[in-house]
Design a protein around this motif. Structure first.
Motif, PDB file in Angstrom:
ATOM      1  N   UNK A 101       5.960  -1.649   9.964  1.00 38.86           N
ATOM      2  CA  UNK A 101       6.982  -1.266  10.927  1.00 38.86           C
ATOM      3  C   UNK A 101       7.895  -0.201  10.367  1.00 38.86           C
ATOM      4  N   UNK A 102       8.755   0.332  11.221  1.00 36.18           N
ATOM      5  CA  UNK A 102       9.763   1.323  10.841  1.00 36.18           C
ATOM      6  C   UNK A 102      11.129   0.668  10.946  1.00 36.18           C
ATOM      7  N   UNK A 103      11.887   0.736   9.872  1.00 34.46           N
ATOM      8  CA  UNK A 103      13.158   0.017   9.793  1.00 34.46           C
ATOM      9  C   UNK A 103      14.296   0.989   9.470  1.00 34.46           C
ATOM     10  N   UNK A 104      15.021   1.386  10.494  1.00 27.91           N
ATOM     11  CA  UNK A 104      16.192   2.235  10.285  1.00 27.91           C
ATOM     12  C   UNK A 104      17.348   1.361   9.813  1.00 27.91           C
ATOM     13  N   UNK A 132       1.546   0.356   1.611  1.00 26.01           N
ATOM     14  CA  UNK A 132       2.454   1.457   1.269  1.00 26.01           C
ATOM     15  C   UNK A 132       3.828   1.225   1.891  1.00 26.01           C
ATOM     16  N   UNK A 133       4.827   1.806   1.269  1.00 26.32           N
ATOM     17  CA  UNK A 133       6.147   1.884   1.885  1.00 26.32           C
ATOM     18  C   UNK A 133       6.742   3.247   1.558  1.00 26.32           C
ATOM     19  N   UNK A 134       7.447   3.788   2.529  1.00 29.68           N
ATOM     20  CA  UNK A 134       8.020   5.120   2.392  1.00 29.68           C
ATOM     21  C   UNK A 134       9.537   5.042   2.541  1.00 29.68           C
ATOM     22  N   UNK A 135      10.235   5.647   1.597  1.00 27.73           N
ATOM     23  CA  UNK A 135      11.699   5.688   1.600  1.00 27.73           C
ATOM     24  C   UNK A 135      12.145   7.051   2.109  1.00 27.73           C
ATOM     25  N   UNK A 136      13.054   7.048   3.083  1.00 21.46           N
ATOM     26  CA  UNK A 136      13.532   8.286   3.689  1.00 21.46           C
ATOM     27  C   UNK A 136      15.053   8.408   3.544  1.00 21.46           C
ATOM     28  N   UNK A 137      15.474   9.623   3.315  1.00 18.98           N
ATOM     29  CA  UNK A 137      16.890   9.948   3.482  1.00 18.98           C
ATOM     30  C   UNK A 137      17.222   9.917   4.977  1.00 18.98           C
ATOM     31  N   UNK A 138      16.323  10.435   5.809  1.00 20.87           N
ATOM     32  CA  UNK A 138      16.535  10.488   7.255  1.00 20.87           C
ATOM     33  C   UNK A 138      16.629   9.080   7.839  1.00 20.87           C
ATOM     34  N   UNK A 139      17.583   8.863   8.732  1.00 22.74           N
ATOM     35  CA  UNK A 139      17.829   7.528   9.271  1.00 22.74           C
ATOM     36  C   UNK A 139      16.880   7.136  10.393  1.00 22.74           C
ATOM     37  N   UNK A 155       0.892   0.088  -3.412  1.00 20.92           N
ATOM     38  CA  UNK A 155       0.597  -0.981  -4.367  1.00 20.92           C
ATOM     39  C   UNK A 155      -0.887  -0.945  -4.740  1.00 20.92           C
ATOM     40  N   UNK A 156      -1.183  -1.112  -6.023  1.00 13.83           N
ATOM     41  CA  UNK A 156      -2.574  -1.042  -6.480  1.00 13.83           C
ATOM     42  C   UNK A 156      -3.019  -2.352  -7.133  1.00 13.83           C
ATOM     43  N   UNK A 157      -2.243  -3.400  -6.952  1.00 14.82           N
ATOM     44  CA  UNK A 157      -2.588  -4.704  -7.499  1.00 14.82           C
ATOM     45  C   UNK A 157      -2.217  -5.767  -6.480  1.00 14.82           C
ATOM     46  N   UNK A 158      -3.020  -6.830  -6.429  1.00 15.47           N
ATOM     47  CA  UNK A 158      -2.736  -7.917  -5.487  1.00 15.47           C
ATOM     48  C   UNK A 158      -2.408  -9.209  -6.233  1.00 15.47           C
ATOM     49  N   UNK A 159      -1.212  -9.741  -6.070  1.00 17.18           N
ATOM     50  CA  UNK A 159      -0.073  -9.108  -5.397  1.00 17.18           C
ATOM     51  C   UNK A 159       0.677  -8.198  -6.358  1.00 17.18           C
ATOM     52  N   UNK A 206       3.685  -0.028   5.710  1.00 16.15           N
ATOM     53  CA  UNK A 206       2.318  -0.163   6.220  1.00 16.15           C
ATOM     54  C   UNK A 206       1.637  -1.221   5.367  1.00 16.15           C
ATOM     55  N   UNK A 207       1.574  -2.419   5.892  1.00 21.41           N
ATOM     56  CA  UNK A 207       0.965  -3.523   5.160  1.00 21.41           C
ATOM     57  C   UNK A 207      -0.547  -3.447   5.306  1.00 21.41           C
ATOM     58  N   UNK A 208      -1.259  -3.685   4.225  1.00 15.06           N
ATOM     59  CA  UNK A 208      -2.722  -3.634   4.291  1.00 15.06           C
ATOM     60  C   UNK A 208      -3.256  -4.806   5.096  1.00 15.06           C
TER      61      UNK A 208
END
Length: 214
Positions: A101-104, A132-139, A155-159, A206-208
């Motif tokens: 999801x996208x979390x502002x 994956x997770x992406x960090x943004x300056x943009x709100x 992430x390259x390892x579980x967990x 983005x959860x696998x």
């Protein structure tokens, strides 16, 4: 003179008058027994047919539950710097379940609403691999190039769990394709214009997918 006469009486067995009734009742009993057996057999067949799908559905639900529990979502946490520049994770600002999801941090209704520009560190706990997770300056989590930073980590390892929170500013020198030092998080995108400081405005997760059962 007296004559003695020997008289022999022959008695024949006469069929009881109730033999026909007994035969009739015997035949009715046999017919009723046959009907009962037929009904019992049909009931068993119907029961087997009805229980088949239910058993399959129950088994499927158990398998699905087991698969989900084997690949939990995990958590992502957000911190401010430790007071006085000390060690540790810092002051916890908020946490999100690691669900796509996208979390502002400014506009959306989530646990981190109102925390934009208050976060300097990130920590993940038990997130699944290939997420994956992406960090943004943009709100608004936009990909515009004129924002201060965009960092996408995979992430390259579980967990995957980070021992301590990671300062966002420490991500600047990590090139794409390399792991952040001391973690199993690989840099997928590194866009930096200047020191990120406490400018985190939005996070996209983005959860696998859970692997299919074999």
């Amino acid at each position: 003179m007296l004559f003695a006469a020997s008289v022999t009486v022959k008695i024949q067995a006469i069929p009881p008058p109730y033999d026909d009734v007994a035969n009739h009742l015997r035949k009715r009993f046999i017919v009723m027994l046959s009907i009962r057996n037929s009904i019992t057999g049909a009931t068993l067949i119907v029961a087997c047919i009805c229980s088949g799908p239910a058993t399959a559905q129950t088994s499927s639900a158990v398998n699905s539950s087991t698969e989900i529990s084997a690949y939990p979502d995990g958590i992502i946490q957000f911190f401010q710097e430790p007071e006085g520049g000390g060690g540790g994770d810092g002051k916890l600002q908020c946490s999100l379940t690691f669900v796509s999801g996208t979390y502002s941090f400014r506009y959306d209704e989530n646990n981190c609403k109102g925390k934009w520009d208050d976060v300097t560190r990130v920590k993940v706990i038990g997130i699944p691999s290939a997420s994956t997770f992406t960090l943004y300056d943009d709100e608004n989590c936009s990909d515009r190039d004129n924002q201060v930073f965009i960092y996408t980590l995979k992430s390259v390892k579980n967990p995957t769990t980070t021992d301590l929170s990671i300062p966002i500013k420490s991500m600047v020198p990590t090139p794409v394709g390399q792991l952040l030092p001391g973690t199993t998080l690989r840099m997928e995108k590194n866009h930096s214009l200047r020191d990120p400081r406490d400018l985190l405005g939005c996070v996209r997760i983005v959860r696998s997918a859970v692997p299919d059962s074999k």
